[in-house]
Design an enzyme around this catalytic site. Structure first.
Site, PDB file in Angstrom:
ATOM      1  N   ASP A  98      36.461  51.037  39.609  1.00  0.00           N
ATOM      2  CA  ASP A  98      36.159  50.619  40.982  1.00  0.00           C
ATOM      3  C   ASP A  98      34.982  51.429  41.539  1.00  0.00           C
ATOM      4  O   ASP A  98      34.420  51.080  42.571  1.00  0.00           O
ATOM      5  CB  ASP A  98      37.383  50.838  41.892  1.00  0.00           C
ATOM      6  CG  ASP A  98      38.150  49.543  42.151  1.00  0.00           C
ATOM      7  OD1 ASP A  98      37.548  48.459  41.988  1.00  0.00           O
ATOM      8  OD2 ASP A  98      39.330  49.620  42.525  1.00  0.00           O
TER       9      ASP A  98
ATOM     10  N   LYS B 152      43.002  39.462  39.456  1.00  0.00           N
ATOM     11  CA  LYS B 152      42.388  40.384  38.481  1.00  0.00           C
ATOM     12  C   LYS B 152      43.098  40.270  37.128  1.00  0.00           C
ATOM     13  O   LYS B 152      42.471  40.314  36.074  1.00  0.00           O
ATOM     14  CB  LYS B 152      42.460  41.825  39.010  1.00  0.00           C
ATOM     15  CG  LYS B 152      41.462  42.072  40.152  1.00  0.00           C
ATOM     16  CD  LYS B 152      41.730  43.359  40.927  1.00  0.00           C
ATOM     17  CE  LYS B 152      40.835  43.435  42.164  1.00  0.00           C
ATOM     18  NZ  LYS B 152      41.132  44.566  43.052  1.00  0.00           N
TER      19      LYS B 152
ATOM     20  N   GLN C  90      44.938  49.530  43.943  1.00  0.00           N
ATOM     21  CA  GLN C  90      44.604  48.558  44.986  1.00  0.00           C
ATOM     22  C   GLN C  90      44.756  49.190  46.373  1.00  0.00           C
ATOM     23  O   GLN C  90      45.783  49.766  46.690  1.00  0.00           O
ATOM     24  CB  GLN C  90      45.523  47.329  44.844  1.00  0.00           C
ATOM     25  CG  GLN C  90      45.200  46.188  45.775  1.00  0.00           C
ATOM     26  CD  GLN C  90      43.851  45.532  45.488  1.00  0.00           C
ATOM     27  OE1 GLN C  90      43.486  45.291  44.339  1.00  0.00           O
ATOM     28  NE2 GLN C  90      43.095  45.259  46.540  1.00  0.00           N
TER      29      GLN C  90
END
Ligand code: NAD
Length: 310
Positions: free
Chosen positions: A137, A70, A114
């Site tokens: 997200d 990322k 994450q």
């Protein structure tokens, strides 16, 4: 009409029986190029760079790889990125305090934490502590609610990437029967909602299957589209789909391999058994994975444009 789609039509003129191999890697590369161009125009007009912040707790190998990629993606398109790498014993309170400080930072457009998090941290609480405006997200309850009501939101990266692939490759979804295997909050459930919603891609009749589904094969054999997200290598076999079905393989599992990395990535679909039977299939690697990475960049740019009124 996109270049990849034209290629697909040409290939089918020469061999109408051939399955379309959905090139997520190539598509993501071209879409990332467009983001890069757009960002460069904003910067040339005197605006700051979009900025994505990521928090990684612990040292899970796959999570580290995802966060590193990322970071590289941000670099490629001209975003700033900040990665907070925290030890696995970080307390929930310390993590929540860091998230709050990022929420208050006006220069940050996107924040991701994450997953998975260490067991002593409540993931749902953490996800819901991110400001929904920078929850790129799309895991916050408010953003999931908006998705369910078909309101503008951040669609989480994997389902978003899959929808773009279906659209770019012109896969027919209206009135089709779509079987989604897996009901996780990040893939299966949002996918089932998106495939049944109005518009394209969508308008499908959706069956969602999970670990307690009885006689799974009886469901998959009726499907025009199968989206498989269970995390079990080669789970979907050739005898489980009907001729001409489209297969979207979300699974990524590391299996031991005799190569420099010591592992290779395996999908949930048994590609070799399915490829001659289906009308279209996403490979692993090179299918859904790169499109997921694109989805995150797209959402971060969307947040940036909102913040700066661009
Ligand atoms: P998860 O473990 O949260 O969910 C797995 C789902 O599979 C569950 O809903 C479970 O009920 C279902 N399941 C398990 N066994 C089953 C069975 N025998 N029959 C039917 N259903 C069964 O997993 P997840 O987070 O949704 O991820 C699934 C896979 O997708 C993993 O391999 C993950 O690494 C991968 N993934 C890939 C991407 C990508 O970008 N390509 C993104 C997210 C997840």
């Amino acid at each position: 009409m996109s270049r990849s789609f034209i290629m697909v039509i040409l290939l089918h003129i020469f061999d109408p029986q051939m399955a379309t191999i959905i090139d997520g890697k190539g598509l993501a590369l071209s879409l990332r190029g467009k983001i890069k161009e757009e960002v460069s125009q904003y910067k040339n007009s005197g605006n700051r760079s979009p900025h994505l912040a990521a928090i990684l707790v612990g040292d899970d190998g796959a999570s580290k790889t995802y966060v590193n990629s990322k970071e590289r993606d941000c670099d490629f398109v001209g975003f700033d990125s900040t990665v907070h790498r925290l030890p696995s014993e970080t307390s929930e309170n310390d993590l929540l305090a860091l998230i709050e400080s990022i929420n208050l930072n006006d220069q940050i457009d996107g924040l991701i934490v994450q997953l998975p998090l260490p067991k002593h941290i409540d993931s749902a609480k953490v996800t819901d502590s991110i400001d929904p405006k920078i929850d790129v997200d799309g895991f916050h309850t408010i953003n999931v609610g908006r998705l369910t009501k078909n309101e503008d939101t951040y669609i989480s990266a994997t389902p978003f990437g899959i929808m773009i692939m279906l659209e770019e490759y012109g896969i027919e979804t209206k009135g089709k029967h779509c079987v989604v295997i897996g009901r996780s909050n990040i893939v299966g459930r949002p996918m089932s909602i998106l495939m049944s919603r109005g518009g394209y891609p969508g308008e499908s009749t959706v069956t969602i299957c999970h670990r307690h589904t009885q006689d799974l094969k009886s469901h998959t054999l009726m499907a025009d589209i199968v989206i498989v997200a269970v995390g079990k290598p080669h789970f979907l076999k050739g005898d489980m789909i009907k001729d001409g079905a489209a297969v979207v393989d979300v699974g990524i599992t590391r299996v031991d391999a005799d190569n420099a990395k010591g592992y290779e990535l395996r999908g949930d679909a048994h590609y070799d058994e399915l490829v001659d039977k289906c009308s279209a299939i996403t490979p692993v690697p090179g299918g859904v994975g790169p499109m997921t990475r694109y989805g995150l960049l797209y959402n971060t740019l969307k947040s940036y444009k909102r913040k700066l009124n661009l």
